[in-house]
Design an enzyme around this catalytic site. Structure first.
Site, PDB file in Angstrom:
ATOM      1  N   GLY A 306       0.824  -1.205   0.000  1.00 23.22           N
ATOM      2  CA  GLY A 306       0.000   0.000   0.000  1.00 23.22           C
ATOM      3  C   GLY A 306       0.859   1.256   0.000  1.00 23.22           C
ATOM      4  O   GLY A 306       1.943   1.306  -0.597  1.00 23.22           O
ATOM      5  N   SER A 307       0.402   2.280   0.705  1.00 30.60           N
ATOM      6  CA  SER A 307       0.981   3.625   0.560  1.00 30.60           C
ATOM      7  C   SER A 307       2.398   3.772   1.094  1.00 30.60           C
ATOM      8  O   SER A 307       3.076   4.742   0.736  1.00 30.60           O
ATOM      9  CB  SER A 307       0.071   4.654   1.228  1.00 30.60           C
ATOM     10  N   THR A 308       2.868   2.877   1.949  1.00 30.72           N
ATOM     11  CA  THR A 308       4.274   2.974   2.357  1.00 30.72           C
ATOM     12  C   THR A 308       5.191   2.796   1.149  1.00 30.72           C
ATOM     13  O   THR A 308       6.322   3.290   1.136  1.00 30.72           O
ATOM     14  CB  THR A 308       4.626   1.913   3.428  1.00 30.72           C
ATOM     15  N   PHE A 309       4.666   2.136   0.106  1.00 31.35           N
ATOM     16  CA  PHE A 309       5.465   1.932  -1.096  1.00 31.35           C
ATOM     17  C   PHE A 309       5.645   3.220  -1.894  1.00 31.35           C
ATOM     18  O   PHE A 309       6.513   3.301  -2.765  1.00 31.35           O
ATOM     19  CB  PHE A 309       4.819   0.858  -1.977  1.00 31.35           C
TER      20      PHE A 309
END
Length: 586
Positions: A306-309
């Protein structure tokens, strides 16, 4: 020729034959006595010597400060020698009752005609002493060692455990088995032709050599802090699991690796309360459940980050020059890619925003555009440079590989979903390693736990070294990303990850699990400190929380709570960090 002459010749032939036979016999005897004496002496000794193995004490496992995480305790091995037993019924009765073994099972071993037959190993010392006190002929009680874990379940899926033979089965116990196991000793006794030990012959004893002790990068206190918070979150959110990794991004030393629910290292074959024991109808099913209980989700399981990527996507975009910090984008709440309408978390849209604002807001439409500008070649170049196409090389068994699209199969939709951390899978540790390259100025480190071994006298024997790849990123990009992640915590969606008195940077994520229709999520937060010179980076994941599931709402405060204990512990003299305006940045 007369009969007398014939008989004399016959006798002469017989005498000559006998002489030849005797000469051959004497020659063979002389050859055996002179040339083969050592060989046959060894054979005779083998027939009349009985050997009992003495296990070596396994090397102790310590944390980085010398706290014992895995130790040895004295136990006994109980065996029987068939030819020495004078009262088999008494032996069977005593061993069956004292060791709580079925009588027929003991009988089968007592009556088995072998030089020595093991009844049970890892017998508590007091039980062994009790058996020894009966002075039963043919019953041997030898001193032995078994593994003991002082903190029961702490770091269970990392440390691992040993089996009945004292060899490692999972975790560090199996990874460093060759150093830890030591060299067994033996006791040699002499027996007569019937197998009875000769009383006047002294035992020959070769003492065992203790294994090398292993020092880890794990810190008992940090591991304990993280475990306490993870267990509370697991209960409060009724989650499937909670995982935490805390690491030094400069060199890859792991301070803590938590996977709750953990299991009891001193009783590893008893299923914990988190698995459905109604399914344990056969041995194969039970083993599957045990394997599931022992899994280290931080390295054995993959997930959509998800958004940590978006940290990775932003890095690739800045490195390739696809975007600049001042570039502006527009978010109406969605972006149409090919035949797909992909929504932003903020359904009404963010409107006009810069690249930095898009990062702070974790805006999917902005990152779809950023990914498209960077292109497939640019994205995959940095996936490889940041180690996401390979295993991390951590010194733990069973590390999983990432699951990525083949580059040639990446179209518009795949590139769009990759850009915001969806449609592929990596391990939490792979992501932590990639982000560490940003935090340390561009070096790809190898995450690790084993540091060095020492012998029984405390002399250092083996110092473990781990490969690094330098200059995989530019220093300028690294500094920019650190500042951007600092803004996420100080002003953006990761504000609940702030820690009073310390500068913290990070990124939140809420990733939906497959199938999407199930409505199950993994909430996560990645954070580091201090922002200008990161010395610790961590990730916390909550798998299938019940109720609120946004990473910024439930994962960020949980990691913040861990850091509020860990940062003062690591930096006890650190003063509150001030902003330029004189107000606390926390």
């Amino acid at each position: 020729m007369g009969p007398g002459t014939y008989n004399r010749k016959k006798i002469l032939v017989v005498v000559l034959c006998m002489t030849v036979v005797l000469v051959l016999l004497f020659g063979r005897t002389a050859y055996i006595m002179i040339n083969k004496s050592a060989y046959y002496k060894e054979k005779a000794d083998d027939l009349h010597e009985r050997e009992r193995v003495i296990k070596a004490a396994r090397g102790v496992i310590y944390d980085r400060n010398g706290v014992v995480l895995a130790d040895n305790q004295s136990v006994c091995t109980v065996s029987v020698i068939h030819n020495q037993i004078t009262d088999p019924e008494q032996v069977i009765k005593v061993l069956s009752e004292t060791l709580e073994i079925d009588e027929e099972q003991v009988r089968s071993r007592v009556e088995k005609v072998t030089s020595i037959e093991k009844i049970r190993s890892n017998v508590p010392k007091e039980t062994g002493d009790l058996i020894r006190s009966y002075k039963l002929d043919g019953v041997m009680v030898d001193e032995d060692y078994s593994r003991y874990y002082p903190y029961d379940s702490l770091a269970s899926k990392v440390i691992g455990f040993t089996g009945g033979d004292n060899q490692g089965i999972i975790g560090l116990e199996v990874m460093y088995d060759e150093y830890l196991q030591g060299e067994p000793g033996r006791i040699l006794t002499v027996t007569d032709v019937s197998g009875i030990e000769v009383d006047n012959e002294a035992e020959k004893r070769v003492d065992p050599v203790m294994g090398e002790s292993l020092y880890l990068s794990l810190d008992y206190n940090i591991q304990s802090y993280a475990t306490q918070v993870a267990e509370r979150v697991l209960e409060e959110k009724q989650a499937k699991s909670v995982s935490v990794i805390l690491m030094n991004p400069q060199n890859g030393e792991i301070y803590a690796m938590v996977n709750v629910p953990e299991f009891d290292l001193n009783d590893p074959f008893t299923l914990n309360g988190t698995v459905d024991t109604t399914e344990t109808g056969d041995a194969e099913t039970t083993q599957d459940l045990l394997n599931q209980m022992w899994r280290n989700g931080c390295i054995n399981d993959t997930y959509e980050p998800g958004s940590t990527f978006k940290i990775i996507t932003a890095t690739a975009a800045l490195e390739t020059g696809a975007v600049s910090l001042s570039d502006t984008f527009f978010c109406p709440g969605y972006r149409v890619v090919a035949d797909r309408r992909i929504h932003c978390a903020k359904t009404q849209g963010h409107g006009s925003e810069t690249f930095v604002e898009g990062f702070m807001n974790s805006c999917n439409p902005v990152f779809i555009d950023v990914g498209a500008r960077t292109g497939v070649d640019g994205m995959y170049e940095y996936l490889e440079k940041m180690g996401l196409m390979e295993k991390t090389g951590i010194d733990l068994p069973g590390e999983a590989s990432s699951i990525m699209h083949d580059k040639e199969n990446v179209g518009e939709v795949e590139l769009a979903t990759i850009s915001f951390g969806q449609s592929f899978q990596i391990t939490p540790l792979q992501l932590l390693r990639a982000v560490s390259a940003v935090l340390n100025g561009g070096t790809l480190v190898t995450p690790h736990i084993g540091m060095y071994t020492v012998d029984g006298e405390g002399n250092q024997k083996n110092v473990f070294e781990y490969p690094t790849k330098k200059n995989v990123l530019s220093g300028e990009t690294c500094e920019t990303l650190k500042e951007m992640m600092g803004l996420v915590v100080s002003e953006g969606g990761g504000s609940k990850g702030a820690v009073a008195g310390y500068s913290v940077g990070g990124k939140t994520a809420t990733s939906q699990k497959l199938p999407r229709s199930a409505g199950k999520y993994i909430s996560s937060f990645m954070a580091f400190s201090p922002v200008d010179d990161p010395q610790i980076v961590g990730i916390l994941l909550i798998d299938e929380p019940v109720g609120t599931y946004y990473g910024g709402t439930i994962a960020a405060p949980a990691l913040s709570e861990i850091y509020s204990m860990v940062l003062p512990y690591l930096y006890p003299e650190e003063k509150e960090i001030e902003t330029e305006s004189g107000e606390s940045a926390g």
